[in-house]
Design a protein around this motif. Structure first.
Motif, short mmCIF file in Angstrom:
data_model
loop_
_atom_site.label_atom_id
_atom_site.label_comp_id
_atom_site.label_asym_id
_atom_site.label_seq_id
_atom_site.Cartn_x
_atom_site.Cartn_y
_atom_site.Cartn_z
N ALA B 19 0.83 -1.21 0.00
CA ALA B 19 0.00 0.00 0.00
C ALA B 19 0.86 1.26 0.00
O ALA B 19 0.55 2.24 -0.68
CB ALA B 19 -0.92 -0.01 1.21
N LEU B 20 1.97 1.21 0.74
CA LEU B 20 2.87 2.36 0.72
C LEU B 20 3.52 2.50 -0.65
O LEU B 20 3.70 3.62 -1.14
CB LEU B 20 3.95 2.20 1.80
CG LEU B 20 3.49 2.49 3.22
CD1 LEU B 20 4.59 2.15 4.20
CD2 LEU B 20 3.09 3.94 3.37
N VAL B 22 2.20 1.78 -3.43
CA VAL B 22 1.23 2.36 -4.35
C VAL B 22 1.41 3.87 -4.40
O VAL B 22 1.36 4.50 -5.45
CB VAL B 22 -0.21 2.00 -3.93
CG1 VAL B 22 -1.22 2.79 -4.73
CG2 VAL B 22 -0.46 0.53 -4.11
N LEU B 23 1.66 4.45 -3.22
CA LEU B 23 1.82 5.91 -3.17
C LEU B 23 3.21 6.35 -3.62
O LEU B 23 3.36 7.41 -4.21
CB LEU B 23 1.59 6.41 -1.75
CG LEU B 23 0.26 6.06 -1.11
CD1 LEU B 23 0.10 6.81 0.18
CD2 LEU B 23 -0.86 6.38 -2.04
N ILE B 24 4.23 5.52 -3.33
CA ILE B 24 5.59 5.96 -3.59
C ILE B 24 5.93 5.82 -5.07
O ILE B 24 6.65 6.65 -5.62
CB ILE B 24 6.57 5.15 -2.71
CG1 ILE B 24 6.36 5.52 -1.24
CG2 ILE B 24 8.01 5.42 -3.10
CD1 ILE B 24 7.05 4.62 -0.28
N SER B 25 5.41 4.79 -5.72
CA SER B 25 5.81 4.51 -7.11
C SER B 25 5.55 5.70 -8.01
O SER B 25 4.53 6.37 -7.91
CB SER B 25 5.03 3.31 -7.65
OG SER B 25 5.13 2.24 -6.80
N PRO B 28 2.24 4.94 -12.83
CA PRO B 28 0.92 4.41 -12.47
C PRO B 28 0.82 2.90 -12.64
O PRO B 28 0.11 2.24 -11.89
CB PRO B 28 -0.01 5.13 -13.44
CG PRO B 28 0.71 6.37 -13.80
CD PRO B 28 2.15 6.03 -13.81
N SER B 31 2.00 1.28 -9.60
CA SER B 31 1.00 1.47 -8.55
C SER B 31 -0.09 0.42 -8.67
O SER B 31 -0.50 -0.19 -7.68
CB SER B 31 0.38 2.86 -8.65
OG SER B 31 1.32 3.84 -8.35
N VAL B 32 -0.55 0.17 -9.90
CA VAL B 32 -1.62 -0.81 -10.10
C VAL B 32 -1.15 -2.19 -9.66
O VAL B 32 -1.88 -2.93 -8.99
CB VAL B 32 -2.06 -0.83 -11.58
CG1 VAL B 32 -3.08 -1.93 -11.80
CG2 VAL B 32 -2.64 0.48 -11.99
N LEU B 35 -1.02 -2.42 -6.00
CA LEU B 35 -2.38 -2.49 -5.47
C LEU B 35 -2.92 -3.91 -5.56
O LEU B 35 -3.58 -4.40 -4.64
CB LEU B 35 -3.28 -1.53 -6.26
CG LEU B 35 -4.66 -1.31 -5.69
CD1 LEU B 35 -4.58 -0.48 -4.45
CD2 LEU B 35 -5.55 -0.64 -6.70
#
Lengths: 105, 167
Positions: B19-20, B22-25, B28, B31-32, B35
């Motif tokens: 989850a972290l 997802v924000l740091i990457s 996109p 991130s997917v 996720l």
């Protein structure tokens, strides 16, 4: 009756709160609309997991039925949200949410 | 029993780490994918809670359908080229502090209640498909049917929004 071997309910509370907080930070930090959408999914999932945990620890199946319906609504919401996102991209050629400030003031 | 506790910690660690990320990457697409990893870890949590129906539905809906939708959108919009839009350092700092305060408030609110544990989740049977299906089709039959209407409306709406010449 509750033995000490099972995972305490507090662990689930802390874990789900952390996941929810990460989702909130994502909504606040990011400007990419797609990543904001993903953060909303994270928050939904943490709420779901906590509902399921309470349902399992208190022997009440209504919580798990609720989680099922939340998943149904979330699937519909993602379909509509991504369609909106594609439409926004088509008209503005970006998904930076700072461009979409016409309704802000 | 001790083993399930270790499993809980491993799954929680994977979920929070992903989850972290997802924000740091930056990209996109990454991130997917992170996720999706979070979704799988949460699916493991459902199995740990003996909620097998929810685990299967979660994997099918989230790791199957929603992940595919997200990946399609990322590829359709060519977002990996566009990259990310940086926010100011002050805004990032403020939102991190706000998130931390929210976390502490949530934990404090939950801890102020005396949460009684009435059942051992590894032994109870309410999460199995048979029992949950009985309840779903007896007590919650109308909401279940209404959700199909919701899906129909969502499908029509998505097709309408996806059409090119509506504005």
């Amino acid at each position: 009756m509750p033995n000490l071997q099972i995972i305490p309910l507090d662990y689930y509370i802390i874990f789900c709160s952390a996941l929810f907080a990460i989702g909130v930070v994502g909504v606040l930090v990011k400007r990419n609309a797609l990543v904001i959408f993903m953060s909303i999914e994270l928050m939904l999932n943490s709420a779901n997991l906590l509902l399921a945990a309470f349902s399992a620890y208190r022997n009440d199946p209504a919580g798990q039925i609720f989680v099922f319906f939340i998943m149904v609504v979330a699937a519909a919401e993602v379909a509509i949200g991504l369609a909106l996102l594609v439409m926004i991209y088509r008209s503005t050629h970006t998904i930076d949410i700072n461009v979409l400030n016409k309704l802000k003031w | 029993m001790i083993f399930s506790k270790y499993l809980f910690f491993i799954l929680s660690f994977i979920a929070i780490y992903a989850a972290l990320k997802v924000l740091i990457s930056k990209k996109p697409m990454h991130s997917v994918l992170y996720l999706t990893l979070t979704f799988f870890a949460i699916g493991g949590h459902y199995i740990l809670l003996n909620a097998q129906f929810l685990a299967v539905v979660h994997i099918i809906v989230y790791a199957g359908a929603i992940m595919v939708l997200f990946i399609y959108t990322v590829m359709l919009l060519n977002l990996n080229i566009q990259g990310e839009f940086p926010k100011s350092r002050l805004a990032k700092f403020a939102s991190a502090i706000a998130g931390g305060i929210l976390l502490f408030t949530l934990i404090a609110v939950f801890r102020s209640y005396d949460l009684k544990v009435l059942a051992d989740p590894s032994l109870n049977q309410i999460g199995l498909v048979k029992n949950l299906g009985k309840i779903l089709f007896q007590d919650y039959y109308l909401p279940f049917e209404l959700s199909s209407i919701l899906f129909l409306a969502a499908m029509v709406g998505a097709v309408m929004l996806g059409k090119k010449d509506i504005y």
